[in-house]
Design a protein around this motif. Structure first.
Motif, PDB file in Angstrom:
ATOM      1  N   ASP A 194       0.851  -1.185   0.000  1.00  0.00           N
ATOM      2  CA  ASP A 194       0.000   0.000   0.000  1.00  0.00           C
ATOM      3  C   ASP A 194       0.893   1.243   0.000  1.00  0.00           C
ATOM      4  OD1 ASP A 194       0.909   0.398   2.664  1.00  0.00           O
ATOM      5  OD2 ASP A 194      -0.773  -0.783   3.453  1.00  0.00           O
ATOM      6  N   GLU A 195       0.277   2.397   0.012  1.00  0.00           N
ATOM      7  CA  GLU A 195       1.019   3.650  -0.089  1.00  0.00           C
ATOM      8  C   GLU A 195       1.944   3.868   1.093  1.00  0.00           C
ATOM      9  OE1 GLU A 195       2.529   7.320  -1.155  1.00  0.00           O
ATOM     10  OE2 GLU A 195       1.607   5.741  -2.343  1.00  0.00           O
ATOM     11  N   ARG A 196       1.516   3.508   2.283  1.00  0.00           N
ATOM     12  CA  ARG A 196       2.362   3.723   3.465  1.00  0.00           C
ATOM     13  C   ARG A 196       3.621   2.854   3.390  1.00  0.00           C
ATOM     14  NH1 ARG A 196      -1.008   3.262   8.847  1.00  0.00           N
ATOM     15  NH2 ARG A 196       0.725   4.452   9.726  1.00  0.00           N
ATOM     16  N   GLU A 197       3.491   1.639   2.899  1.00  0.00           N
ATOM     17  CA  GLU A 197       4.671   0.780   2.764  1.00  0.00           C
ATOM     18  C   GLU A 197       5.595   1.284   1.653  1.00  0.00           C
ATOM     19  OE1 GLU A 197       3.589  -3.317   2.416  1.00  0.00           O
ATOM     20  OE2 GLU A 197       3.202  -3.511   4.574  1.00  0.00           O
ATOM     21  N   ARG A 245       6.049   4.383   1.022  1.00  0.00           N
ATOM     22  CA  ARG A 245       6.759   5.506   1.637  1.00  0.00           C
ATOM     23  C   ARG A 245       7.828   5.019   2.607  1.00  0.00           C
ATOM     24  NH1 ARG A 245       2.049   9.221   3.771  1.00  0.00           N
ATOM     25  NH2 ARG A 245       3.786  10.579   4.374  1.00  0.00           N
ATOM     26  N   HIS A 289       5.687  13.035  -4.050  1.00  0.00           N
ATOM     27  CA  HIS A 289       4.904  13.452  -2.886  1.00  0.00           C
ATOM     28  C   HIS A 289       4.317  14.853  -3.048  1.00  0.00           C
ATOM     29  CE1 HIS A 289       8.908  15.166  -2.312  1.00  0.00           C
ATOM     30  NE2 HIS A 289       8.326  16.094  -1.576  1.00  0.00           N
ATOM     31  N   VAL A 294       5.707   1.292   9.182  1.00  0.00           N
ATOM     32  CA  VAL A 294       4.494   2.035   8.811  1.00  0.00           C
ATOM     33  C   VAL A 294       3.983   2.883   9.972  1.00  0.00           C
ATOM     34  CG1 VAL A 294       3.772   0.444   6.988  1.00  0.00           C
ATOM     35  CG2 VAL A 294       3.099  -0.011   9.357  1.00  0.00           C
ATOM     36  N   GLN A 295       4.349   2.523  11.200  1.00  0.00           N
ATOM     37  CA  GLN A 295       3.922   3.329  12.349  1.00  0.00           C
ATOM     38  C   GLN A 295       4.531   4.725  12.320  1.00  0.00           C
ATOM     39  OE1 GLN A 295       4.765   0.017  12.702  1.00  0.00           O
ATOM     40  NE2 GLN A 295       2.610  -0.561  12.999  1.00  0.00           N
ATOM     41  N   ILE A 348       4.808   6.452   9.569  1.00  0.00           N
ATOM     42  CA  ILE A 348       4.248   7.144   8.405  1.00  0.00           C
ATOM     43  C   ILE A 348       2.819   7.543   8.716  1.00  0.00           C
ATOM     44  CG2 ILE A 348       3.746   6.999   5.943  1.00  0.00           C
ATOM     45  CD1 ILE A 348       6.699   6.769   6.569  1.00  0.00           C
ATOM     46  N   GLU A 363      -1.091   8.713   8.156  1.00  0.00           N
ATOM     47  CA  GLU A 363      -2.085   8.297   7.161  1.00  0.00           C
ATOM     48  C   GLU A 363      -2.162   9.270   6.008  1.00  0.00           C
ATOM     49  OE1 GLU A 363      -3.790   5.668   6.818  1.00  0.00           O
ATOM     50  OE2 GLU A 363      -3.682   4.625   8.740  1.00  0.00           O
ATOM     51  N   THR A 381      -1.072  12.207   3.308  1.00  0.00           N
ATOM     52  CA  THR A 381       0.132  12.491   2.521  1.00  0.00           C
ATOM     53  C   THR A 381       0.646  13.860   2.903  1.00  0.00           C
ATOM     54  OG1 THR A 381      -0.688  11.184   0.688  1.00  0.00           O
ATOM     55  CG2 THR A 381       1.058  12.767   0.202  1.00  0.00           C
TER      56      THR A 381
END
Length: 344
Positions: free
Chosen positions: A38-41, A43, A104, A329-330, A332, A334, A336
């Motif tokens: 997903d997007e968070r991963e 990043r 980003h 991910v913690q 990052i 939620e 953007t």
């Protein structure tokens, strides 16, 4: 030791630093669609190399500049003969840099998806073509004397031979494995475990390809010194894969790091004293002697290198120390967030 040998050695060290450091940058870029769900991963992956990727590229800039100043004949022949692949590498590096800076800038899925594709392509192309280029240098290219100068007389398709393509596959798979090892070392959570498992799988394929290429190189143009370096590279790769399999990410990353360093060292040892062999006649080969700049130029360059190299190394080591902690991910949010090129 003659200054020409000193500068050949220093250029080899610069390429070793570039491939060992930038190699995991390329690997992380290539792994973006494989490891991130997903997007968070995504990043998380990009942020592992965000603070260091541009510093790692300095090594290739210095290597190119040192080649231009210390061995102008080598530089001229290399950049004229390998113009198209080097141009593709440059375009790939530019596109990749833009992807880091711009993905980003807008909170739009299509925008980020397009820049992700640019990042992947900008990582794959250099990872493949650097191996093709170096393999061709080792193999020898059509160089002959024209108008009193040694010049490359081949074309682009001369560079697409089986040995060179195998070299490209070697760098591609090694950098992929190196990148997976780096992600396993720098992240935490599920992505860490996926990266470690992937590193073992890709490492086995990389080991097979690397052994085949290094054996071919050793038989074709190797020396005792290059054989020792190649054996060290092979052992470290096997050790790195084994360390990853038992969850020792630090040792695993060190294994691929030393593998790339020893492998590149072995290639330069196999090449020496040539810098660009001729496949037409050995008399037309460029060597550390006939391709070198004047003694005065090399002396001035040596003084500059002695003064500034420790400063650059200390600064880069400090930057790695500052950004040494794992991320997940913690870390990052939620939403953007706009930020600098060091974050996604």
């Amino acid at each position: 030791m003659e200054l020409t040998t000193v500068w050949f050695t220093l250029i080899a060290v610069l390429w070793i630093g570039y491939f060992a450091l930038e190699g995991f940058d390329f690997g992380v870029g290539m792994l973006l669609p494989v490891l991130a769900r997903d997007e968070r991963e995504k990043r998380v992956l990009i942020n592992t190399i965000g603070p260091v990727w541009d510093g790692n590229e300095v090594w290739v800039l210095v290597a190119g500049g040192a080649t231009f100043a210390a061995f102008p004949e080598w530089y001229a022949t290399l950049f004229s003969g390998f113009y198209l692949p080097l141009l593709l590498i440059l375009v790939g590096l530019i596109v990749r840099g833009l992807a880091f800076e711009y993905r980003h800038k807008r909170d739009d899925a299509a925008w980020r998806r397009n820049w992700d594709l640019a990042l992947i392509i900008g990582s794959v192309v250099p990872a493949l073509l650097w191996g093709v280029a170096f393999a061709n240098i080792l193999r020898g290219v059509p160089i002959e004397e024209l108008n009193g100068h040694l010049e490359y007389t081949g074309g682009f398709f001369n560079l697409l031979n089986p040995y060179a393509l195998l070299g490209g596959l070697m760098t591609l798979t090694l950098f992929l494995t190196h990148g997976a090892m780096y992600v396993a070392l720098k992240t935490d959570g599920d992505i860490r475990h996926r990266a470690r498992a992937l590193a073992v799988r890709t490492g086995i394929g990389a080991a097979v390809i690397a052994v085949a290429f290094l054996l071919w190189t050793q038989v074709m143009t190797g020396s005792v010194a290059s054989a020792v370096a190649f054996v060290v590279a092979a052992l470290c790769l096997v050790g790195g894969i084994a360390a990853a399999a038992v969850g020792r990410e630090g040792w695993a990353f060190l294994g691929t790091f030393v593998t790339i360093a020893a492998g590149v060292a072995g290639l330069f040892l196999a090449l020496f004293p040539d810098v660009m062999p001729s496949s037409i006649d050995a008399a037309y080969s460029l060597t550390t002697t006939n391709a070198a700049a004047t003694s005065y130029t090399l002396t001035v360059m040596t003084v500059v290198a002695v003064v500034f190299t420790p400063i650059v190394l200390a600064y880069q080591a400090w930057s790695y120390w500052v950004f040494r902690k794992r991320i997940s991910v913690q870390h990052i949010p939620e939403e953007t967030l706009a930020g600098s090129g060091s974050a996604a």
